[in-house]
Scaffold this motif. Structure first.
Motif, PDB file in Angstrom:
ATOM      1  N   VAL A 106       0.843  -1.212   0.000  1.00  0.00           N
ATOM      2  CA  VAL A 106       0.000   0.000   0.000  1.00  0.00           C
ATOM      3  C   VAL A 106       0.866   1.245   0.000  1.00  0.00           C
ATOM      4  O   VAL A 106       0.620   2.208  -0.750  1.00  0.00           O
ATOM      5  CB  VAL A 106      -0.942  -0.026   1.224  1.00  0.00           C
ATOM      6  CG1 VAL A 106      -1.668   1.310   1.364  1.00  0.00           C
ATOM      7  CG2 VAL A 106      -1.949  -1.154   1.104  1.00  0.00           C
ATOM      8  N   ASP A 107       1.895   1.274   0.828  1.00  0.00           N
ATOM      9  CA  ASP A 107       2.791   2.437   0.880  1.00  0.00           C
ATOM     10  C   ASP A 107       3.476   2.665  -0.466  1.00  0.00           C
ATOM     11  O   ASP A 107       3.604   3.797  -0.938  1.00  0.00           O
ATOM     12  CB  ASP A 107       3.844   2.226   1.964  1.00  0.00           C
ATOM     13  CG  ASP A 107       3.334   2.655   3.336  1.00  0.00           C
ATOM     14  OD1 ASP A 107       2.217   3.206   3.392  1.00  0.00           O
ATOM     15  OD2 ASP A 107       4.033   2.426   4.333  1.00  0.00           O
ATOM     16  N   GLU A 108       3.943   1.575  -1.068  1.00  0.00           N
ATOM     17  CA  GLU A 108       4.679   1.699  -2.323  1.00  0.00           C
ATOM     18  C   GLU A 108       3.781   2.237  -3.434  1.00  0.00           C
ATOM     19  O   GLU A 108       4.210   3.076  -4.242  1.00  0.00           O
ATOM     20  CB  GLU A 108       5.246   0.333  -2.728  1.00  0.00           C
ATOM     21  CG  GLU A 108       6.279   0.392  -3.829  1.00  0.00           C
ATOM     22  CD  GLU A 108       7.546   1.077  -3.373  1.00  0.00           C
ATOM     23  OE1 GLU A 108       7.852   1.047  -2.172  1.00  0.00           O
ATOM     24  OE2 GLU A 108       8.238   1.673  -4.233  1.00  0.00           O
ATOM     25  N   GLY A 109       2.544   1.758  -3.483  1.00  0.00           N
ATOM     26  CA  GLY A 109       1.650   2.166  -4.560  1.00  0.00           C
ATOM     27  C   GLY A 109       0.990   3.513  -4.358  1.00  0.00           C
ATOM     28  O   GLY A 109       0.843   4.281  -5.317  1.00  0.00           O
ATOM     29  N   LEU A 110       0.595   3.823  -3.110  1.00  0.00           N
ATOM     30  CA  LEU A 110      -0.195   5.029  -2.864  1.00  0.00           C
ATOM     31  C   LEU A 110       0.623   6.174  -2.270  1.00  0.00           C
ATOM     32  O   LEU A 110       0.395   7.334  -2.605  1.00  0.00           O
ATOM     33  CB  LEU A 110      -1.362   4.698  -1.932  1.00  0.00           C
ATOM     34  CG  LEU A 110      -2.332   3.637  -2.446  1.00  0.00           C
ATOM     35  CD1 LEU A 110      -3.443   3.394  -1.447  1.00  0.00           C
ATOM     36  CD2 LEU A 110      -2.905   4.035  -3.808  1.00  0.00           C
ATOM     37  N   ARG A 111       1.567   5.872  -1.403  1.00  0.00           N
ATOM     38  CA  ARG A 111       2.371   6.946  -0.807  1.00  0.00           C
ATOM     39  C   ARG A 111       3.553   7.313  -1.698  1.00  0.00           C
ATOM     40  O   ARG A 111       3.835   8.494  -1.923  1.00  0.00           O
ATOM     41  CB  ARG A 111       2.875   6.517   0.576  1.00  0.00           C
ATOM     42  CG  ARG A 111       3.544   7.646   1.358  1.00  0.00           C
ATOM     43  CD  ARG A 111       4.279   7.120   2.573  1.00  0.00           C
ATOM     44  NE  ARG A 111       5.417   6.281   2.186  1.00  0.00           N
ATOM     45  CZ  ARG A 111       6.235   5.679   3.030  1.00  0.00           C
ATOM     46  NH1 ARG A 111       6.020   5.795   4.331  1.00  0.00           N
ATOM     47  NH2 ARG A 111       7.242   4.931   2.603  1.00  0.00           N
TER      48      ARG A 111
END
Length: 320
Positions: free
Chosen positions: A281-286
């Motif tokens: 999630v962090d890699e894709g959205l943040r």
């Protein structure tokens, strides 16, 4: 003889049964299409919400897919190589999240398989209030992860939480860092998850226990088998398909843990409880790198598929 001839003629004139071939070898087209008509709604939904996202994810994983940039160049397998290259920027965080997910899965799955089985064995007995206790143990499962996370974040707080206050009241250490240090953070995550989801697995076990014939238990008693022998030779073999389902779904659910660590420990200490799903999630959205996040997802999915296949083959071997 005339009656026999008439019956035979009537039988020949009757329409063929559904799905059978006609005299000329042609198959009833309506019957052949019926199974596909029943499957069509599922196939459409699976194609739109299952197959297409998988194909799109594979496409993303071979591109540098930054949502803020107009150009998304093709990078081949570079996103996959970065996950296994110790010199890449993502290597450390990725494998730290894999390690966190592995720790949680290894410690939570045995408890989530054994504790519900014990509950189901107790709740399968006849005693006053059995329905009430079944509802009590299943009740936490109906709560959402947001409620569970915020509730236990407050209860496990080292300074203000009710858990440390109760421990201090009975003379035990009252300053345990349940959500900010290891191994206490793992104890908190595993304990909360077992409390939250054991009721679901217990219900599945209960359904399996009620499918075992009472005659098998009666025969075992007549042969002089004690309680442990009846459990090992009657209950466990009867529950084998159910245990395969429970074990497989529990492994997949534990490996996909996200909400508990995000809300209760918030990844602390440092990033030691930050799991794979959180990393994706962090890699894709943040960090706005959907291509690398897709590569992580595919590697993670392949690992879970391999584990599930090994699980199925192990239970099939045991059955043989």
């Amino acid at each position: 003889m005339a009656d026999v001839i008439e019956v035979g003629a009537a039988h020949r004139d009757a329409p063929p049964p559904a799905g059978s071939k006609t005299r000329g070898g042609a198959t009833n087209r309506g019957s052949r299409a019926t199974p596909y008509l029943f499957l069509a709604p599922y196939l459409v939904l699976f194609g739109v919400f299952g197959l297409l996202p998988i194909i799109f994810g594979l496409w993303l994983s071979v591109h540098q897919w930054d949502l803020q940039l107009p150009n998304r160049p093709f990078v081949g397998l570079d996103n996959y190589k970065d996950l296994f290259d110790s010199d890449s920027a993502i290597y450390g965080d990725w494998w730290s999240s894999v390690r966190a997910t592995g720790i949680f899965t290894v410690f939570s799955v045995p408890l989530l398989v054994a504790v519900p089985l014990g509950l189901a064995l107790l709740l399968n007995r006849s005693f006053p209030g059995r329905t009430f206790f079944r509802a009590v143990y299943f009740a936490p499962y109906v709560l959402g992860v947001a409620v569970i996370g915020l509730l236990w974040r407050f209860l496990l707080d080292a300074n203000l939480g009710l858990v440390n206050r109760l421990l201090g009241a009975v003379g035990l250490p009252s300053d345990t860092p349940w959500v900010t240090d290891v191994p206490w953070a793992w104890v908190s995550l595993v304990g909360v998850t077992v409390w939250w989801t054991s009721g679901f697995n217990a219900v599945i076990y209960l359904a399996g226990l009620q499918d075992i014939s009472p005659e098998l238990y009666e025969a075992a008693r007549m042969d002089g088998a004690n309680g442990w022998q009846r459990f090992r030779n009657v209950t466990l073999p009867g529950l084998r398909p159910v245990m395969l389902f429970v074990l497989t779904t529990t492994i997949l659910a534990s490996a996909n843990v996200f909400g508990q660590s995000y809300l209760i420990t918030q990844g602390a200490p440092g990033q030691q409880t930050r799991t794979v799903v959180w990393r994706i999630v962090d890699e894709g959205l943040r960090d706005n790198d959907a291509g690398r996040a897709a590569a992580m997802s595919i590697i993670f999915a392949l690992a879970l598929i391999v584990i599930s296949i090994v699980n199925f083959r192990f239970f099939r071997f045991r059955e043989d």
